[in-house]
Design a protein around this motif. Structure first.
Motif, short mmCIF file in Angstrom:
data_model
loop_
_atom_site.label_atom_id
_atom_site.label_comp_id
_atom_site.label_asym_id
_atom_site.label_seq_id
_atom_site.Cartn_x
_atom_site.Cartn_y
_atom_site.Cartn_z
N SER A 30 43.72 35.33 48.80
CA SER A 30 43.00 36.46 48.18
C SER A 30 43.38 36.63 46.70
O SER A 30 42.51 36.87 45.86
N LEU A 65 41.84 33.82 44.68
CA LEU A 65 40.40 34.03 44.50
C LEU A 65 40.15 35.11 43.45
O LEU A 65 39.30 34.93 42.56
N THR A 66 40.88 36.20 43.52
CA THR A 66 40.68 37.29 42.56
C THR A 66 40.99 36.82 41.15
O THR A 66 40.23 37.08 40.21
N THR A 93 40.81 33.83 40.09
CA THR A 93 39.80 32.85 39.70
C THR A 93 38.53 33.55 39.23
O THR A 93 37.90 33.13 38.27
N LEU A 94 38.18 34.65 39.90
CA LEU A 94 36.98 35.41 39.53
C LEU A 94 37.10 35.98 38.13
O LEU A 94 36.22 35.81 37.30
N ASN A 95 38.20 36.69 37.89
CA ASN A 95 38.35 37.41 36.62
C ASN A 95 39.81 37.84 36.48
O ASN A 95 40.33 38.53 37.34
N THR A 96 40.44 37.44 35.41
CA THR A 96 41.88 37.72 35.28
C THR A 96 42.15 39.22 35.09
O THR A 96 43.16 39.73 35.54
N ASP A 97 41.21 39.94 34.45
CA ASP A 97 41.42 41.37 34.27
C ASP A 97 41.37 42.11 35.61
O ASP A 97 42.16 43.01 35.86
N LEU A 98 40.41 41.70 36.46
CA LEU A 98 40.34 42.31 37.79
C LEU A 98 41.65 42.06 38.54
O LEU A 98 42.15 42.93 39.24
N HIS A 127 44.71 41.48 37.23
CA HIS A 127 45.77 42.30 36.64
C HIS A 127 45.69 43.74 37.16
O HIS A 127 46.70 44.33 37.52
N ALA A 128 44.46 44.28 37.17
CA ALA A 128 44.30 45.68 37.59
C ALA A 128 44.72 45.88 39.04
O ALA A 128 45.12 46.96 39.44
N SER A 129 44.63 44.81 39.86
CA SER A 129 45.04 44.91 41.26
C SER A 129 46.50 44.52 41.45
O SER A 129 46.95 44.33 42.59
#
Lengths: 271, 242
Positions: A147, A150-151, A153-158, A160-162
């Motif tokens: 997970s 994948l996150t 890979t999608l977007n590094t800012d997303l 970081h925020a998680s």
């Protein structure tokens, strides 16, 4: 015992590598790291040469050089270098340097072809144990970090925020890549390892709706290519590694054609 | 309760100072909007808060156990990566399908669950990003131009939902927006940023401050006029284009 049959050992070795290469190969494709895989694999030849010179185990040598190469490349990638050029330079220099170094090793007769194209039929029980240990390690890492990977890979800012550190996830991919290269060396050889990573994943793409289904399908296509390629090489009396990759390429071709013909699949690949 | 405190924050990008000595705190239940011209460091500030960028100086202190919800600007999704909307909603933490459907419905994106992310329109994509951020019941919701690509109706829906979410979850909201007329209506506090914070306070106070007027020129008059007199109408932001 069933493992006494060299063909059974070869098939099991191929399946082990294909299973580990599938999820990792998906990330290589999603993150556009194909050249990165190449560079890591090509560094393995240098590892072979070094282990011969230092008379250490080939596995240790290959793991080390692949890991060093993967780490160097992944740390440079964040710093705005022209990556394709840099990777092209590093991949082929490592290969060339390795080949030169091997020629210096006098008195040892080594079968260079076996390292370049693999020698799956010569897989022993010990090799098999190492291949499966490596494959299970990589599968375990992929499962554990799935997970987060994948996150990131999608977007590094997303990510970081998680609370996910993309750098750490990149490191896990780097490590896994070095392990896969080390265990796949015997099966397909350095020149074709990247093919085993990328082709099954690319073949799975048109039929996949989620990342998970793509990884599973890639494993299926990979395992199918290795076992089928083994059989084909036996009938046609062709070199095994290249036959495996040729079969994988054939499947890719068929999948791309099917992807073009099926309207529902078109929807997912268009745009 | 204070959710986030920023003290003397400097952020550099590629050796260039972008943010200078930022002081800001956000309370629970508060909607704070950052406005400022292009290149004023709005996105940089948000990225520093979520931990994407390391401060060159100063610090950002989060309340213990603070749960962040982050809605970025629309981002590129690699075509080789298959991703359905409902799978995306479950990243990085899985949620029950019922919860996901409910979140989609609340975001005005009901029935999109089985679609591929890449097939979404800009407006749908933004709604999905918001729905995903809300699934985690965040204490602080951070929005970076979240209404980009939404039509007028979508923007209105979006802010209405934000209001509902703030009421239901009691979360704080920190957002960057260019829609001055809506900002003025929807925010409790406006922060005007241009490398450093040039003014901050209630929308009325900021709109009448000289620094803000110097930055946005005539637009502010129109935006403020809209805020004062036309906030019951669905009016096109014609003044913003002039």
């Amino acid at each position: 015992m069933i493992l006494d049959d060299f063909q059974v050992r070869a098939a099991l070795a191929g399946i082990g590598v294909a299973l580990a290469a599938a999820p990792l190969g998906c990330f290589v494709v999603w993150r556009r790291m194909a050249y990165f895989g190449d560079a890591t694999a090509h560094a393995a030849v240098l590892g072979v040469a070094l282990s011969l010179v230092l008379s250490t185990s080939i596995l240790a040598g290959v793991l080390t050089t692949s890991l060093v190469m993967a780490t160097v490349v992944s740390s440079l990638s964040g710093r705005g270098y022209a990556m394709d050029t840099l990777l092209g330079v590093m991949a082929h220099s490592a290969l060339a340097l390795g080949l030169v170094a091997v020629s210096f090793v006098s008195g040892v007769r080594i079968d260079l072809m076996a390292y370049l194209f693999g020698d799956i039929l010569a897989v022993g029980k010990w090799d098999l144990a190492i291949i499966w240990a490596g494959a299970l390690l990589v599968l375990g890492l992929m499962h554990w970090r799935w997970s987060s990977l994948l996150t990131a890979t999608l977007n590094t800012d997303l990510a970081h925020a998680s609370g996910i550190a993309p750098g750490r996830e990149q490191l896990i991919l780097t490590l896994s890549l070095a392990v896969v290269v080390a265990v796949a060396l015997k099966v397909v050889g350095v020149l074709l390892i990247a093919a085993l990573l990328i082709i099954p994943a690319a073949t799975a793409r048109p039929f996949s709706r989620t990342p998970e289904s793509m990884a599973l399908l890639a494993a299926l296509f990979g395992a199918g290519s290795t076992t089928g390629g083994l059989q084909a090489a036996f009938w046609l009396d062709t070199p095994t590694g290249p036959t495996i990759v040729s079969l994988a390429a054939l499947l890719f071709l068929l999948s791309s054609l099917a992807g073009r013909l099926t309207p529902s699949v078109m929807k997912t690949t268009r745009q | 309760m204070t959710l986030l405190t920023i003290e003397h924050l400097d952020v550099d990008l590629g050796g260039q100072p972008i943010l200078d000595s930022i002081q800001l705190s956000i309370e629970r239940g508060e909607i704070v909007t950052i406005v400022g011209p292009n290149g004023s460091g709005k996105t940089t500030l948000l990225r520093a808060i979520i931990g994407s960028l390391a401060p060159a100086r100063g610090r950002i202190q989060r309340a213990p156990g603070l749960m962040l919800g982050y809605v970025p600007q629309r981002f590129h999704l690699d075509p080789t990566l298959p991703m359905t909307v409902s799978r995306f909603m479950g990243l990085p933490r899985r949620h029950a399908p019922g919860q996901i459907d409910q979140a989609l419905e609340r975001a005005g994106a009901a029935g999109l669950g089985r679609q591929q992310m890449r097939s979404l329109s800009g407006g749908q994509f933004q709604r999905i990003l918001l729905a995903r951020a809300l699934l985690e019941s965040p204490d602080l919701l951070i929005l970076d131009e979240a209404t980009q690509g939404l039509d007028q109706r979508g923007v209105a829906d979006f802010y209405r939902q934000l209001e509902t979410v703030r009421r239901e979850l009691g979360c704080g909201v920190l957002m960057v927006s260019h829609e001055l007329h809506v900002v003025m209506r929807a925010s409790d506090r406006v922060v005007c940023l241009n490398g450093a914070i040039c003014c901050e306070g209630t929308p009325e106070r900021v709109a009448s401050s000289p620094a803000y007027r110097a930055m946005f020129g005539h637009d502010t008059q129109d935006a403020f006029a809209l805020y004062r007199h036309d906030h019951s109408h669905q009016q096109a932001p014609a003044g913003l284009a002039s």
